[in-house]
Motif scaffolding. Sequence first.
Motif, short mmCIF file in Angstrom:
data_model
loop_
_atom_site.label_atom_id
_atom_site.label_comp_id
_atom_site.label_asym_id
_atom_site.label_seq_id
_atom_site.Cartn_x
_atom_site.Cartn_y
_atom_site.Cartn_z
N TYR A 5 -3.69 0.28 26.46
CA TYR A 5 -2.76 0.22 25.33
C TYR A 5 -2.58 1.63 24.77
CZ TYR A 5 -1.12 -0.95 20.57
OH TYR A 5 -0.42 -1.00 19.39
N LEU A 6 -1.37 2.16 24.88
CA LEU A 6 -1.14 3.50 24.33
C LEU A 6 0.09 3.53 23.42
CD1 LEU A 6 0.28 6.11 26.87
CD2 LEU A 6 0.53 3.68 27.18
N THR A 7 0.04 4.45 22.47
CA THR A 7 1.08 4.50 21.43
C THR A 7 1.57 5.93 21.21
OG1 THR A 7 -0.49 4.97 19.63
CG2 THR A 7 -0.15 2.65 20.18
N THR A 8 2.79 6.02 20.67
CA THR A 8 3.28 7.30 20.12
C THR A 8 3.25 7.13 18.60
OG1 THR A 8 5.58 6.64 19.81
CG2 THR A 8 4.97 7.44 22.01
N PRO A 9 3.49 8.21 17.85
CA PRO A 9 3.69 8.01 16.41
C PRO A 9 4.96 7.17 16.24
CG PRO A 9 3.47 10.36 16.92
CD PRO A 9 3.61 9.64 18.22
N ILE A 10 5.08 6.50 15.11
CA ILE A 10 6.39 5.88 14.83
C ILE A 10 7.16 6.90 14.00
CG2 ILE A 10 5.85 3.44 15.16
CD1 ILE A 10 5.33 3.26 12.12
N TYR A 11 8.42 7.09 14.33
CA TYR A 11 9.18 8.22 13.79
C TYR A 11 9.97 7.83 12.55
CZ TYR A 11 7.96 9.93 18.40
OH TYR A 11 7.25 10.31 19.53
N TYR A 12 10.04 8.77 11.61
CA TYR A 12 10.89 8.56 10.43
C TYR A 12 12.34 8.54 10.88
CZ TYR A 12 6.85 9.76 7.51
OH TYR A 12 5.63 9.79 6.91
N PHE A 43 0.34 -1.50 28.03
CA PHE A 43 1.23 -1.82 26.91
C PHE A 43 1.52 -0.50 26.19
CE2 PHE A 43 2.10 -3.35 22.53
CZ PHE A 43 3.22 -4.11 22.85
N PHE A 44 2.77 -0.11 26.25
CA PHE A 44 3.18 1.21 25.74
C PHE A 44 4.12 0.98 24.55
CE2 PHE A 44 6.46 4.75 27.06
CZ PHE A 44 6.22 5.44 25.88
N LEU A 45 3.68 1.48 23.39
CA LEU A 45 4.39 1.20 22.14
C LEU A 45 4.97 2.46 21.51
CD1 LEU A 45 4.93 -0.84 19.73
CD2 LEU A 45 2.78 0.00 18.76
N THR A 46 6.20 2.34 21.02
CA THR A 46 6.77 3.36 20.14
C THR A 46 7.60 2.62 19.09
OG1 THR A 46 7.93 5.47 20.05
CG2 THR A 46 8.88 3.84 21.51
N GLY A 47 8.19 3.35 18.15
CA GLY A 47 8.98 2.66 17.14
C GLY A 47 9.40 3.57 16.00
N LEU A 85 16.84 8.14 28.03
CA LEU A 85 15.85 8.96 28.73
C LEU A 85 15.04 8.12 29.73
CD1 LEU A 85 16.71 11.16 26.74
CD2 LEU A 85 14.33 11.52 26.13
N ALA A 86 15.45 6.87 29.89
CA ALA A 86 14.79 5.93 30.83
C ALA A 86 13.30 5.80 30.57
CB ALA A 86 15.07 6.34 32.28
N LEU A 87 12.93 5.76 29.29
CA LEU A 87 11.50 5.63 28.96
C LEU A 87 11.11 4.15 29.07
CD1 LEU A 87 11.15 8.16 26.03
CD2 LEU A 87 11.07 8.53 28.48
N THR A 88 9.84 3.93 29.39
CA THR A 88 9.44 2.56 29.75
C THR A 88 8.55 1.91 28.70
OG1 THR A 88 7.56 3.48 30.94
CG2 THR A 88 9.56 3.08 32.24
N ASN A 89 8.87 2.16 27.41
CA ASN A 89 8.06 1.51 26.38
C ASN A 89 8.20 -0.01 26.48
OD1 ASN A 89 10.68 2.64 25.36
ND2 ASN A 89 10.31 1.17 23.74
N ASP A 90 7.08 -0.70 26.26
CA ASP A 90 7.09 -2.17 26.38
C ASP A 90 7.52 -2.84 25.09
OD1 ASP A 90 5.86 -2.54 29.11
OD2 ASP A 90 4.39 -1.23 28.17
N ASP A 91 7.49 -2.10 23.99
CA ASP A 91 7.88 -2.68 22.71
C ASP A 91 8.41 -1.53 21.86
OD1 ASP A 91 8.22 -4.36 20.54
OD2 ASP A 91 6.10 -4.86 20.30
N PHE A 92 9.20 -1.88 20.88
CA PHE A 92 9.70 -0.89 19.93
C PHE A 92 9.53 -1.53 18.56
CE2 PHE A 92 12.59 1.37 17.26
CZ PHE A 92 12.66 2.66 17.77
#
Length: 526
Positions: A5-12, A43-47, A85-92
């Motif tokens: 399970y990996l995440t990016t920051p969620i962006y303003y 499971f790759f998350l961004t938002g 950008l064809a990114l493969t995040n599993d959820d937003f």
Amino acid sequence: MPKYYLTTPIYYVNDRPHVGHAYSTIVADALARWHRMKGEDVFFLTGTDENSQKNVEAAAASGEKDLTTYLDSMSAAWQMTWSSLALTNDDFIRTTEERHTKAVIKFWKAVEAAGDIYEGEYSGLYCTGCEAFLVVADLVDGKCAIHKTVPATIKEQNYFFRASKYRDAVLAHIESHPEFIQPITRRKEIVNYLTSAFADISISRRWKTSEYTGGVAVGIPVPNDPAQAIYVWFDALINYLTAVGYGTNQRRFETLWPADLHIVGKDILKFHAALWPAMLLSAGLELPARVFAHGFFTVNGQKMSKSLGNVTNPIDVVGKYGNDALRYFLMREIPFRDDGDFSLTKLEQRYTADLQHGIGNLARRIITLGAGLTSVDANLEAVERHPVVIELKRVTAEAWSEYTRAMDGCAPHEALETIWERAIRILDETMEREKPWQKDGDEHARVAVLWGLLESLRHVAWMLWPLLPQTAEAIFRSLGVWTKESERTLVEAQQWGSVPLSGSRLERGAPLFPPITGEALVNGKR
Ligand code: MSP
């Protein structure tokens, strides 16, 4: 199948994404693809982080009358960028979603039940740019050092989180889990912060009766005290729990939590490596395995910012040079842990030298020569005993092990360097030295060398797959060994023998990286 399970920051959403934001998300995408390739259940998350005062200010400045319409359209712009950008995040995740409100309320109640929330008077400085409380030591000439604005002086009755209660436990965790904060060079900074400045923090704000919102403030109401909204960082960090089912799907939550990796910029490491663990300990939850703080891209040494007019839209870069060129530049130009400069001139130099003349030419030459292997009468076992093939096997095995170490260590720059220095360069040299096109009299040697090069190129494509997926796909197709991602495994990747001895399935296809033509990009300061 182990999960990852990996995440990016969620962006303003006070602005559209620039290449700096794309950096965190692209590296996360590369690592997500790598872990999928290893057979893990990723499971790759961004938002987007939406309950923020700075979003309200940006909405008002944009002229949009309705805050929800503004948030919806900006969040959609972020989602659209990542899909271009064809990114493969599993959820937003959006923090204005109901699932998130449920998770935040559950979390607040857990912290309250632990006796860690109390009422008190907050009086101090607040920077809306940082969405954080500042102390005098943070100021330069009375202004926030990052945003160069005078912070607001706030005095109000708030709820506080008893963070200080967890200081020792967080320090002990850092001590006993050397992999928790990465790169290792950032650990000291967090340890210093925990020992010298980490204190209880105010985690609520009185609703702002802003004219713009007609008295309706952004934020999640404090349970049982609707006069207060939960502090945006306290709410935002919880997104990592929300997305895996906290407060809505306990079974799923137990399968996916704790996170294996939080990728964050160095600017927000304190929140993730000090406050967040304290919050989780209070709520009785496990801590993430690893928080990696990466460096920043600047432009001519300056921070990227809309007001300085130096931001580059990743979609423009991809439109002109292609997705993999942007990915390659961002991941190769600077070590993930360090800072560096973004410039389209440097991007073009790397494009021409490393992509067009590097992998592009090599792949084309090998495929063209390999296609000449039409009526081959050779036996695979004999070919595999040829010294050039034995040497290429040794070299690719070494490259694989360096590459694996780099990818597992969140070092995409090292992984790319390995591919270029330990594989592509060696294949070029082998071709120049062995000159398979001159081996007319020795059919066995010609077949062996070409087959060794074709197989090695297949290994290169595999290593490129998480980093430059379009390039990898094009090479697989040229080699006639294209399979769906779900059917690929790392074990198969590292074996020898998938490319048929006969070159009949090889296809040259279009050049991987055609020469750059046309005008410079508008924002590209060349
Ligand atoms: N909303 C908070 C994060 C909450 S996470 C629970 C926030 N958002 S942000 O929109 O300001 O973006 C934060 C992240 O964007 C940074 O931490 C960093 O990962 C990335 N970057 C923003 N500008 C960047 C560069 N110029 N270079 C590299 N990364 C950059 O903070």
